[in-house]
Design a protein around this motif. Structure first.
Motif, short mmCIF file in Angstrom:
data_model
loop_
_atom_site.label_atom_id
_atom_site.label_comp_id
_atom_site.label_asym_id
_atom_site.label_seq_id
_atom_site.Cartn_x
_atom_site.Cartn_y
_atom_site.Cartn_z
N LYS A 287 5.25 3.35 -3.16
CA LYS A 287 5.22 4.62 -3.88
C LYS A 287 5.13 5.77 -2.86
CE LYS A 287 2.92 6.65 -7.88
NZ LYS A 287 1.72 6.57 -8.72
N GLU B 255 -1.05 -5.08 -4.83
CA GLU B 255 -1.46 -3.73 -5.21
C GLU B 255 -1.24 -2.75 -4.04
OE1 GLU B 255 -5.52 -3.56 -6.26
OE2 GLU B 255 -5.37 -1.62 -7.27
N GLU C 225 2.37 -1.99 -3.50
CA GLU C 225 2.91 -1.03 -4.48
C GLU C 225 2.58 0.40 -4.07
OE1 GLU C 225 5.15 -1.09 -6.83
OE2 GLU C 225 5.30 -3.12 -6.01
#
Lengths: 439, 279
Positions: free
Chosen positions: A343, A336, A339
């Protein structure tokens, strides 16, 4: 979030003369980003760069209320020790900010950072927007382990136009001119070159250029590749000899071994007219502009690429310095967190908004075509110069102490200090460094 | 018992850890690998080690030689009970209250050849390459160290002098002894144990001098002021060589222990006897 982040961080302020430009806050200031911040990111204090970094996080956290960044800021030297200790203890932040090169290689060898090669393949358009030269220091054994970010800062030969007018001379066209200028300026009571010699890496910038101009980028490449006895290259010995000739001829300000670069005293020598020239990083333009009164705004600061050495093999367009800053992802982070970091890279780092921010503080982001944004302000010629130098360079050698492993870099810096002290000969210097090649 | 527990937790266990690390290869980031005597061999064959030991010894010896006489004189002077001496002793104590890093940064700024005290006041003799010339840099380190720690040792000596019974001075006065005579025949001999305590603290302190030298000269110029503790830091945290750095840490512990034992021996023989005997 009551206070805007910028204001809260600015409150750390800068203290004392030694901290100007290089970093303000003391210790670390923890500030938590937006609600639900998941991934962690540490970065450096010191305006104006800190502000750009902070604003990027603010924009990202605003756009991603459910999964943003938690940040911690550090002063430069504190960060270097802290990040190493944290990674060693398995407590690294999700985003590992750094200088690439040998430091990154040691993280890779310890399995602490993720391979981003396939991520770049998926985001080819993103990759294509960035300076190709910025990827060298992000690459280890053919794989990319870091995203090049922030701005490019080549090493530049600065000079004081007033001093040249005073002695009636022109900026050096080649190495021989430098030796002539040394006599002229010493005769006029102006130190030819300013140098913060106690910091050691300041001396290193001279060798980087001399090696390149005399023998081309191949000389250092062989050292970097771990070739046996690569420091014994005749071009290297020639460069080291020329260096000591310049020191013997009083090319540098008296007492340069007592002067540190982090106090910016070397820059002060240039803008107060006590020294005529200075070889230093592109990052000093901003601090000279801020601290030097009307020196920069009054048009007295001249700058150029390091001149060629006659008979040398290196291309005169080559440059050295920091091709970019680098961000890696900790392999210990959760899926998580990773990610969120990716981003952040994609939407915020090297974005148009951030490019505008860097340009706004007279820096040059590593984005192709960003020169269109320089406008016609007072700093535009400087930015154009940096952009052209970085993008036209046939070779952009990363600073040696960043390119080499920390073990070799420490031996290098120690010996550079001794070389400048004249306490070792070029041959001894080469011998000492041959021993740590590839280590 | 709690003291012992703390000593084990924060003294013994880390010491064992460091000893163990000195037989490994570790860059501080990746895995720790056992490598036998590699680190010890690297450290013991390095010509930098005798140099660092010598520098450490010089710093210790010279700072002792500068601080001890100055502290004894100052302490003796401050041991009087006049009010102005109380004020002075507060003033003298100030350097000790400042952090070493702050002191180092301040002196560095004052000694700057271009923007420092000498240039600012226009005193040419003060315009020197203070931290760039080996002998000057070394002297500056000794001076700053002394400047910082003389107050502390003066305080110890002040206490020591006040312990000396007044009757001894009164008797000496009756015999017609002057101030100098009294100092050498009464004060100095009576301060014997204070001197040993203060010296032990000085020696132990100088062995681990790090912060001040790190900020002031960073071991330079070259490696003129590279003391053992600095050598350890540079190897461990700058060069990522935790094994050799740990070996140096072990050497530091051993040297420190040896010196402490030596000092105990020098002053130890009649330590159990009362100083006040025969008064």
């Amino acid at each position: 979030m009551g206070l805007p982040l910028g204001a809260a961080l600015a409150a750390c302020g800068s203290s004392g003369p030694t901290q100007t430009g290089a970093g303000g806050g003391t210790g670390s200031t923890a500030t938590s980003g937006g609600a639900g911040g998941k991934a962690t990111y540490w970065y450096l204090t010191g305006q104006p760069n800190e502000g750009v970094r902070t604003r990027a996080v603010e924009r990202f956290n605003k756009a991603n209320p459910s999964g943003g960044l938690t940040t911690t800021t550090f002063q430069n030297d504190a960060f270097k020790t802290k990040i190493k200790t944290a990674i060693g203890a398995g407590e690294a932040p999700t985003i590992i900010w750094g200088w690439g090169g040998g430091g990154l290689r040691s993280y890779v060898q310890a399995g602490q950072v993720d391979d981003l090669t396939s991520w770049f393949d998926q985001n080819a358009a993103y990759k294509d927007r960035l300076f190709p030269s910025s990827f060298g220091a992000a690459t280890v054994d053919g794989k990319i382990y870091a995203v090049p970010v922030e701005s490019v800062t080549p090493i530049v030969l600065y000079y004081d136009k007033r001093a040249f007018e005073k002695v009636g001379a022109q900026p050096p066209q080649e190495w021989g001119d430098i030796m002539d200028l040394v006599k002229k300026f010493n005769g006029a009571g102006i130190a030819p070159f300013s140098l913060g010699g106690q910091s050691r890496w300041t001396n290193m910038m001279w060798l980087e250029f001399l090696f390149d101009r005399i023998g081309g980028p191949e000389v250092f490449q062989a050292i970097y590749d771990g070739e046996k006895d690569a420091w014994n290259n005749p071009a290297a010995i020639d460069g080291l000899t020329k260096m000591q000739e310049l020191i013997k001829a009083n090319g540098f300000v008296k007492g340069f071994s007592s002067i540190t670069a982090d106090s910016n005293a070397d820059q002060a020598l240039l803008y107060t007219g006590r020294a005529a020239m200075m070889l230093h990083g592109g990052w000093t333009y901003g601090s000279m502009k801020a601290d030097g009164g009307d020196f920069v705004s009054g048009g007295n600061l001249g700058y150029m690429n390091f001149p060629p050495v006659s008979g040398g093999k290196g291309d005169a367009s080559n440059t050295v310095g920091n091709p970019a800053q680098y961000m890696s992802i900790s392999s210990k982070a959760t899926a998580e967190e990773k990610e969120i970091a990716k981003k952040f890279f994609l939407t915020e780092m090297n974005s148009d908004a951030q490019s505008k921010d860097w340009v706004g503080i007279t820096q040059v982001p590593i984005v192709k075509g960003v020169d269109a944004q320089f406008g016609s302000g007072a700093d535009a010629p400087w930015q154009k110069f940096v952009y052209d130098t970085a993008s036209n360079a046939k070779s952009f050698q990363q600073s040696w102490d960043q390119a080499l492993s920390p073990t070799a870099a420490e031996v290098l810096l120690d010996n550079i200090a001794k070389l400048f002290q004249m306490s070792i000969t070029p041959q001894q210097f080469a011998g000492n460094l041959n021993e740590v090649i590839g280590k | 018992m709690p003291a012992l527990l703390f000593f084990v937790a924060f003294g013994v266990i880390p010491l064992i850890g460091v000893f163990w690390l000195s037989f490994t290869t570790w860059d501080g980031l990746g895995e720790i690998r056992m490598s036998g005597f590699d680190s010890w061999r690297a450290v013991l064959t390095d010509p930098g080690l005798p140099h660092a030991l010598w520098v450490t010894f010089l710093v210790t010896a010279l700072s002792w030689a500068v601080q001890t006489p100055a502290s004894i004189l100052l302490g003796t002077f401050l041991a009087g009970f006049q009010r102005y001496r109380a004020v002075l002793s507060v003033v003298y104590f100030i350097p000790l209250l400042l952090s070493s890093a702050a002191i180092a940064i301040t002196f560095k700024a004052l000694l700057d050849p271009n923007f420092g005290l000498g240039a600012g006041l226009g005193i040419p003799i003060l315009v020197q390459d203070w931290l760039g010339e080996p002998v000057l840099a070394f002297s500056v380190v000794i001076f700053v160290v002394s400047w910082q720690f003389i107050p502390f040792h003066s305080l110890i000596y002040q206490g020591g002098v006040r312990q000396i019974p007044r009757s001894m001075y009164e008797a000496a006065e009756l015999d017609g002894a002057g101030r100098v005579r009294m100092f050498f025949s009464i004060t100095l001999p009576q301060l014997k144990y204070t001197i040993i305590t203060s010296s032990t603290l000085m020696v132990a302190g100088s062995l681990v001098f790090f912060d001040l030298i790190f900020v002031l000269t960073a071991g330079g110029p070259g490696d003129t002021t590279r003391v053992l503790a600095l050598d350890m830091y540079k190897r461990g945290y700058m060069a990522n060589l935790m094994g050799p750095a740990s070996a140096i840490a072990v050497i530091l512990v051993l040297v420190g222990l040896a010196l402490a034992l030596l000092l105990r021996r020098i002053g130890g023989r009649d330590q159990t006897h009362s100083q006040l005997e025969g008064v």
